[in-house]
Design a protein around this motif. Sequence first.
Motif, PDB file in Angstrom:
ATOM      1  N   SER A   8       0.854  -1.196   0.000  1.00 51.43           N
ATOM      2  CA  SER A   8       0.000   0.000   0.000  1.00 51.43           C
ATOM      3  C   SER A   8       0.885   1.241   0.000  1.00 51.43           C
ATOM      4  CB  SER A   8      -0.910   0.031   1.248  1.00 51.43           C
ATOM      5  OG  SER A   8      -0.140   0.273   2.414  1.00 51.43           O
ATOM      6  N   GLY A   9       0.268   2.374  -0.300  1.00 51.13           N
ATOM      7  CA  GLY A   9       1.001   3.642  -0.217  1.00 51.13           C
ATOM      8  C   GLY A   9       1.419   3.904   1.224  1.00 51.13           C
ATOM      9  N   MET A  10       0.520   3.623   2.170  1.00 51.61           N
ATOM     10  CA  MET A  10       0.861   3.817   3.587  1.00 51.61           C
ATOM     11  C   MET A  10       2.020   2.904   3.989  1.00 51.61           C
ATOM     12  SD  MET A  10      -0.776   6.330   4.768  1.00 51.61           S
ATOM     13  CE  MET A  10      -0.150   6.203   6.434  1.00 51.61           C
ATOM     14  N   ILE A  25       5.112   4.769   2.878  1.00 55.73           N
ATOM     15  CA  ILE A  25       5.376   5.973   3.686  1.00 55.73           C
ATOM     16  C   ILE A  25       5.876   5.599   5.085  1.00 55.73           C
ATOM     17  CG2 ILE A  25       4.238   7.965   4.792  1.00 55.73           C
ATOM     18  CD1 ILE A  25       2.333   7.898   2.230  1.00 55.73           C
ATOM     19  N   TYR A  38      -1.870  13.800   2.843  1.00 60.63           N
ATOM     20  CA  TYR A  38      -2.904  12.770   2.854  1.00 60.63           C
ATOM     21  C   TYR A  38      -3.314  12.498   4.313  1.00 60.63           C
ATOM     22  CZ  TYR A  38      -4.903   8.121   2.259  1.00 60.63           C
ATOM     23  OH  TYR A  38      -5.713   7.029   2.280  1.00 60.63           O
ATOM     24  N   ASP A  72       6.170  12.638  -1.412  1.00 58.32           N
ATOM     25  CA  ASP A  72       5.089  11.772  -1.893  1.00 58.32           C
ATOM     26  C   ASP A  72       4.620  12.355  -3.227  1.00 58.32           C
ATOM     27  OD1 ASP A  72       2.581  10.662  -2.464  1.00 58.32           O
ATOM     28  OD2 ASP A  72       1.945  10.575  -0.372  1.00 58.32           O
ATOM     29  N   THR A 127       2.378  10.956  -5.369  1.00 58.23           N
ATOM     30  CA  THR A 127       1.188  10.219  -5.810  1.00 58.23           C
ATOM     31  C   THR A 127       0.316  10.991  -6.802  1.00 58.23           C
ATOM     32  OG1 THR A 127       1.164   9.014  -3.725  1.00 58.23           O
ATOM     33  CG2 THR A 127      -0.906   9.092  -4.935  1.00 58.23           C
ATOM     34  N   PHE A 128       0.176  12.326  -6.605  1.00 59.82           N
ATOM     35  CA  PHE A 128      -0.720  13.114  -7.462  1.00 59.82           C
ATOM     36  C   PHE A 128      -0.114  13.424  -8.826  1.00 59.82           C
ATOM     37  CE2 PHE A 128      -4.074  15.436  -4.669  1.00 59.82           C
ATOM     38  CZ  PHE A 128      -4.355  14.266  -4.009  1.00 59.82           C
ATOM     39  N   SER A 144       1.673   6.153  -3.596  1.00 59.71           N
ATOM     40  CA  SER A 144       0.573   5.216  -3.542  1.00 59.71           C
ATOM     41  C   SER A 144       0.348   4.843  -5.006  1.00 59.71           C
ATOM     42  CB  SER A 144      -0.677   5.869  -2.951  1.00 59.71           C
ATOM     43  OG  SER A 144      -1.781   5.023  -3.208  1.00 59.71           O
ATOM     44  N   THR A 163      -1.790   2.819  -5.856  1.00 56.20           N
ATOM     45  CA  THR A 163      -3.236   2.605  -5.916  1.00 56.20           C
ATOM     46  C   THR A 163      -3.910   3.599  -6.861  1.00 56.20           C
ATOM     47  OG1 THR A 163      -3.059   2.066  -3.553  1.00 56.20           O
ATOM     48  CG2 THR A 163      -5.268   2.437  -4.420  1.00 56.20           C
ATOM     49  N   LYS A 164      -3.314   4.765  -7.007  1.00 52.08           N
ATOM     50  CA  LYS A 164      -3.977   5.875  -7.702  1.00 52.08           C
ATOM     51  C   LYS A 164      -3.610   5.882  -9.189  1.00 52.08           C
ATOM     52  CE  LYS A 164      -5.108   6.561  -3.450  1.00 52.08           C
ATOM     53  NZ  LYS A 164      -4.413   7.488  -2.559  1.00 52.08           N
ATOM     54  N   ILE A 188      -4.528  -2.129  -4.126  1.00 57.00           N
ATOM     55  CA  ILE A 188      -3.842  -1.206  -3.218  1.00 57.00           C
ATOM     56  C   ILE A 188      -2.353  -1.539  -3.324  1.00 57.00           C
ATOM     57  CG2 ILE A 188      -3.525  -0.576  -0.779  1.00 57.00           C
ATOM     58  CD1 ILE A 188      -6.272   0.219  -1.567  1.00 57.00           C
ATOM     59  N   ALA A 189      -1.535  -0.526  -3.530  1.00 60.92           N
ATOM     60  CA  ALA A 189      -0.097  -0.777  -3.663  1.00 60.92           C
ATOM     61  C   ALA A 189       0.693   0.510  -3.499  1.00 60.92           C
ATOM     62  CB  ALA A 189       0.207  -1.387  -5.038  1.00 60.92           C
TER      63      ALA A 189
HETATM   64  C1  LIG Z   1      -3.966   7.386  -1.266  1.00 54.22           C
HETATM   65  C2  LIG Z   1      -2.781   8.145  -0.851  1.00 54.22           C
HETATM   66  C3  LIG Z   1      -1.869   7.605   0.056  1.00 54.22           C
HETATM   67  C4  LIG Z   1      -2.075   6.269   0.722  1.00 54.22           C
HETATM   68  O1  LIG Z   1      -1.992   5.240  -0.194  1.00 54.22           O
HETATM   69  P1  LIG Z   1      -2.710   3.784   0.001  1.00 54.22           P
HETATM   70  O2  LIG Z   1      -2.323   3.082  -1.250  1.00 54.22           O
HETATM   71  O3  LIG Z   1      -4.180   4.038   0.120  1.00 54.22           O
HETATM   72  O4  LIG Z   1      -2.150   3.197   1.228  1.00 54.22           O
HETATM   73  C5  LIG Z   1      -0.753   8.355   0.367  1.00 54.22           C
HETATM   74  N1  LIG Z   1      -0.541   9.564  -0.170  1.00 54.22           N
HETATM   75  C6  LIG Z   1      -1.404  10.122  -1.038  1.00 54.22           C
HETATM   76  C7  LIG Z   1      -1.110  11.465  -1.606  1.00 54.22           C
HETATM   77  C8  LIG Z   1      -2.558   9.437  -1.413  1.00 54.22           C
HETATM   78  O5  LIG Z   1      -3.417   9.996  -2.265  1.00 54.22           O
END
Ligand SMILES: *Cc1c(COP(=O)(O)O)cnc(C)c1O
Length: 402
Positions: free
Chosen positions: A85-87, A90, A111, A183, A185-186, A204, A206-207, A216-217
């Motif tokens: 997961s992203g968490m 992190i 987040y 991070d 992710t965006f 993450s 996941t996004k 979830i990753a």
């Molecule tokens: C969703 C998200 C996370 C957490 O990721 P998971 O895959 O849900 O554990 C962390 N940082 C950002 C910016 C996110 O959008």
Amino acid sequence: MENKKFDPASQIQRLEIFGEFGGVNPSITDSSTFTFMTAQTMIDTFHGETEGCFLYSRHWNPTNKNLSDAMAAMEGTEGAWVTGSGMGAITTVLLQLCNAGDHIVTSVTTYGGTYAFLKNYLPKFNIEVTFLDISDLESVEAAIRPNTKLIYTESVTNPLLQVSDIPKLSEIAKKHNTKLVVDNTFTPMILSPFLLGADIVVYSMTKFINGNNDAIAGAICASNDFVSAISDVNDGTAMLLGPVLDPMRSSSILKNLHTLHIRMKQHSKNAMYLAERFKEIGLKFNYPGMPEHSDYQLFNSIRNEEFGYGGMIAMDLETAERAAALMELMQIKGVGYHAVSLGYFKTLFSNPGKSTSSEVPENVQLDMGMSPGLVRFSVGLDHDIESTYKLIHSCLTELNLI
Ligand SMILES: *Cc1c(COP(=O)(O)O)cnc(C)c1O
């Protein structure tokens, strides 16, 4: 002289990872453990000495290695390690870098899960955290103490879409001998935080990276030394806490990663279209691709241009009631889904104050400039974004919001 721009998409495409029988997709290694021909090789591997040997899949797995290599290629880092997961990514990085009694400087807008971990979980280990406005570089520097191990931020913050000045934050981090963790992710592909000076980039997946909302990753992109440290059998945080990604998922995420560049361009194009229309009708919203956005110049100076400004827009309707009414109507009319998460082919919308940032206390939300009436859009891959806009417009009109 013009520099050849970094091209994250071709970096991935240039990798040649195919299956041992010539399959264009690498084979999936769905084994938890690996056999050794000699007793000595196993002993050596436990001592971290045998290059290329796989031992046990919580440590390393060939399929995870393929996805990690692709993530490292995209970021320009030496190595990467993929998590469940992203968490997982992190928390592994934070716990690896900090010992009891250490200190972290972080953006207050992160987040919600990250905020909760920093605020509620790390005190268990007597790790102190200073939350601040990450765009105020003077206070970032002033907050650093002798025991500060890292500066943490999101390249484009959730949900306010502020852009972090990664090059300047990196200068501050280097000057004080601390690490910059970002991070991204965006904004995968749009920003390359490592090349801008970050030490470690977390995702993450996941996004946007996976882009299908079926898994979830997460991922950690860093130096080979750091990847070895987290996967060390004796004291590595990833090895000992075990947040590893399943190789079946690694395989499917790698296939989706190969279309990320096309998807990012379309998300950005559609978001820009909506932002321009929102501006015409005088809505209050945040999109870092608009010249009015306070970080527009900064964003332009650091982004990989061809991927646009990203797929996230935050509209401010001032009250949670108005946000709720709009989201419910938009879902009924088929604009997209009222759901958390992002990077899907359909447009997703949610009110961060009541969902993904609800871990952040209301007074802190207000302090950071987060309106209770925020509607965060993850703009989809709509082929006909004009029609989607017309639907949004009709919802706004029906509810007397414009
Ligand atoms: C969703 C998200 C996370 C957490 O990721 P998971 O895959 O849900 O554990 C962390 N940082 C950002 C910016 C996110 O959008």
